[in-house]
Design a protein around this motif. Structure first.
Motif, PDB file in Angstrom:
ATOM      1  N   CYS A  29       0.856  -1.195   0.000  1.00  0.00           N
ATOM      2  CA  CYS A  29       0.000   0.000   0.000  1.00  0.00           C
ATOM      3  C   CYS A  29       0.883   1.233   0.000  1.00  0.00           C
ATOM      4  CB  CYS A  29      -0.897  -0.007   1.231  1.00  0.00           C
ATOM      5  SG  CYS A  29      -1.830   1.527   1.464  1.00  0.00           S
ATOM      6  N   ALA A  30       0.508   2.228  -0.808  1.00  0.00           N
ATOM      7  CA  ALA A  30       1.331   3.434  -0.921  1.00  0.00           C
ATOM      8  C   ALA A  30       0.930   4.520   0.079  1.00  0.00           C
ATOM      9  CB  ALA A  30       1.258   3.990  -2.336  1.00  0.00           C
ATOM     10  N   ASN A  31       0.005   4.236   0.962  1.00  0.00           N
ATOM     11  CA  ASN A  31      -0.409   5.267   1.920  1.00  0.00           C
ATOM     12  C   ASN A  31       0.762   5.756   2.775  1.00  0.00           C
ATOM     13  OD1 ASN A  31      -2.973   5.122   0.968  1.00  0.00           O
ATOM     14  ND2 ASN A  31      -3.871   4.167   2.775  1.00  0.00           N
TER      15      ASN A  31
ATOM     16  N   PHE B  69      -6.212  10.797  -0.338  1.00  0.00           N
ATOM     17  CA  PHE B  69      -5.514   9.599  -0.804  1.00  0.00           C
ATOM     18  C   PHE B  69      -6.452   8.865  -1.759  1.00  0.00           C
ATOM     19  CE2 PHE B  69      -2.352   8.836   2.884  1.00  0.00           C
ATOM     20  CZ  PHE B  69      -2.478  10.130   3.374  1.00  0.00           C
TER      21      PHE B  69
ATOM     22  N   SER C 161      -2.726   6.971  -4.807  1.00  0.00           N
ATOM     23  CA  SER C 161      -2.135   5.902  -4.012  1.00  0.00           C
ATOM     24  C   SER C 161      -2.261   4.582  -4.775  1.00  0.00           C
ATOM     25  CB  SER C 161      -2.830   5.838  -2.646  1.00  0.00           C
ATOM     26  OG  SER C 161      -2.176   4.926  -1.794  1.00  0.00           O
TER      27      SER C 161
ATOM     28  N   ILE D  95       2.691   8.412   0.998  1.00  0.00           N
ATOM     29  CA  ILE D  95       2.011   9.716   1.001  1.00  0.00           C
ATOM     30  C   ILE D  95       2.150  10.390   2.364  1.00  0.00           C
ATOM     31  CG2 ILE D  95      -0.223  10.856   0.705  1.00  0.00           C
ATOM     32  CD1 ILE D  95      -0.944   8.558  -1.237  1.00  0.00           C
TER      33      ILE D  95
ATOM     34  N   SER E   9      -6.806   5.435   4.513  1.00  0.00           N
ATOM     35  CA  SER E   9      -5.992   6.654   4.647  1.00  0.00           C
ATOM     36  C   SER E   9      -6.198   7.315   6.000  1.00  0.00           C
ATOM     37  CB  SER E   9      -6.351   7.649   3.545  1.00  0.00           C
ATOM     38  OG  SER E   9      -7.708   8.055   3.681  1.00  0.00           O
TER      39      SER E   9
ATOM     40  N   ASN F  99       1.333  12.016  -7.147  1.00  0.00           N
ATOM     41  CA  ASN F  99       1.217  10.558  -7.040  1.00  0.00           C
ATOM     42  C   ASN F  99       2.308  10.002  -6.138  1.00  0.00           C
ATOM     43  OD1 ASN F  99       3.598   9.572  -8.796  1.00  0.00           O
ATOM     44  ND2 ASN F  99       2.574  11.057 -10.136  1.00  0.00           N
ATOM     45  N   SER F 100       2.131   8.737  -5.760  1.00  0.00           N
ATOM     46  CA  SER F 100       3.046   8.127  -4.798  1.00  0.00           C
ATOM     47  C   SER F 100       4.336   7.647  -5.448  1.00  0.00           C
ATOM     48  CB  SER F 100       2.349   6.967  -4.081  1.00  0.00           C
ATOM     49  OG  SER F 100       1.720   6.093  -4.998  1.00  0.00           O
TER      50      SER F 100
ATOM     51  N   ASN G 196      -7.006   5.748  -3.869  1.00  0.00           N
ATOM     52  CA  ASN G 196      -6.595   4.405  -4.300  1.00  0.00           C
ATOM     53  C   ASN G 196      -7.679   3.733  -5.130  1.00  0.00           C
ATOM     54  OD1 ASN G 196      -8.454   3.714  -2.381  1.00  0.00           O
ATOM     55  ND2 ASN G 196      -7.068   2.532  -1.087  1.00  0.00           N
TER      56      ASN G 196
END
Length: 273
Positions: A22-24, A121, A200, A27, A54, A173-174, A123
């Motif tokens: 997960c890219a949270n 966020f 994300s 961020i 998020s 963006n992440s 996704n």
């Protein structure tokens, strides 16, 4: 973790509970780097969230934080800011929390040009509650509630917030964290409603169901599909059709809500309301 950023985290709450890939977390790192760059006083900074993946972020951040009810983060943040305009108030929300359940609050926060910085966020899915499609899920995307493809069209949330009256709107963006940090930093500098859409990744629900590969593949997808506003200006409409434009999309100075409201208070206290 970079040593200079450690003071911004409740390290006893780590490791976080976001899914692998997960890219949270990426961020959140951009958010605290932007706060650090802006030099905000931790004791005078409030971070507010609603509910969702998020919105777990305030649990890990060492500020005054509020984890509120679903879709109501901007409503709570409005109360905090109006009660004490000297505070720096930041909202973290997701695409389900902020554009569906909380969509009306987002529109009216922008309309008032209240001095908040909102980081959304995106996704493309409701991740925490099982992978339902959200108002930001692309047309045709698969989710637990759209197993044959989403028939609805997604919001262009940056266009919506701009049309609603926000004074600063940006998208990052992440994958490109340097750009994202800078966009959030500029939002913190803006006196008024600042909105940053942060793309994300959700490899567990959105990526898996839509055969986008693993987490690195989803970040590479962001790298390939995202272009800057400047690059987009040099492309034809056909070339831009499948791209996502990033950067500062709108910035305009305009009166801020709490300053206007203070003038009303001053007028009333002068006895000539």
């Amino acid at each position: 973790m970079l040593p200079q950023l450690e003071k911004y985290f409740r390290t006893e709450r780590l490791p976080h509970i976001w899914c692998p890939g997960c890219a949270n977390g990426i961020i959140v790192k951009s958010l605290v780097e932007a706060i650090d760059k802006a030099g905000l006083d931790q004791d005078k900074t409030v971070i507010v969230s609603g509910i969702g993946c998020s919105s777990r972020a305030p649990g890990y951040l060492n500020f005054n934080t509020l984890h509120t009810v679903h879709g109501r983060a901007i409503a709570f943040a409005t109360g905090v800011k109006v009660a004490n305009p000297e505070l720096n108030v930041i909202v973290v929300t997701g695409d389900g929390d902020g554009t569906s359940i909380g969509g009306n609050h987002l529109i009216h926060g922008a309309r008032r040009n209240l001095d908040l910085t909102v980081v959304l966020f995106n996704n493309n899915i409701y991740g925490m509650t099982g992978g339902q499609y959200s108002p930001m899920s692309p047309h045709g995307a698969k989710a637990t509630t759209s197993p044959y493809g989403n028939v609805e069209r997604p919001f262009d949330i940056c266009n919506l917030v701009t049309a609603s009256g926000a004074s600063y709107v940006a998208r990052g963006n992440s994958y490109n964290t340097g750009q994202l940090t800078n966009l959030i930093y500029k939002g913190l500098q803006n006196k008024g409603f600042s909105f940053v859409e942060a793309l994300s990744t959700c490899p567990v629900y959105f990526g898996r169901k839509n055969k986008m590969g693993k987490a690195p593949d989803m970040l590479k997808w962001q790298k390939d599909v995202c272009i800057t506003k400047e690059a987009a200006s040099r492309m034809t409409a056909e070339e831009r059709a499948e791209k996502i434009i990033t950067g500062v999309l709108h910035h305009e100075e305009m009166p801020e809500y709490t300053e206007l409201y203070q003038k009303v208070i001053d007028k009333c206290q002068g006895g000539r309301a």
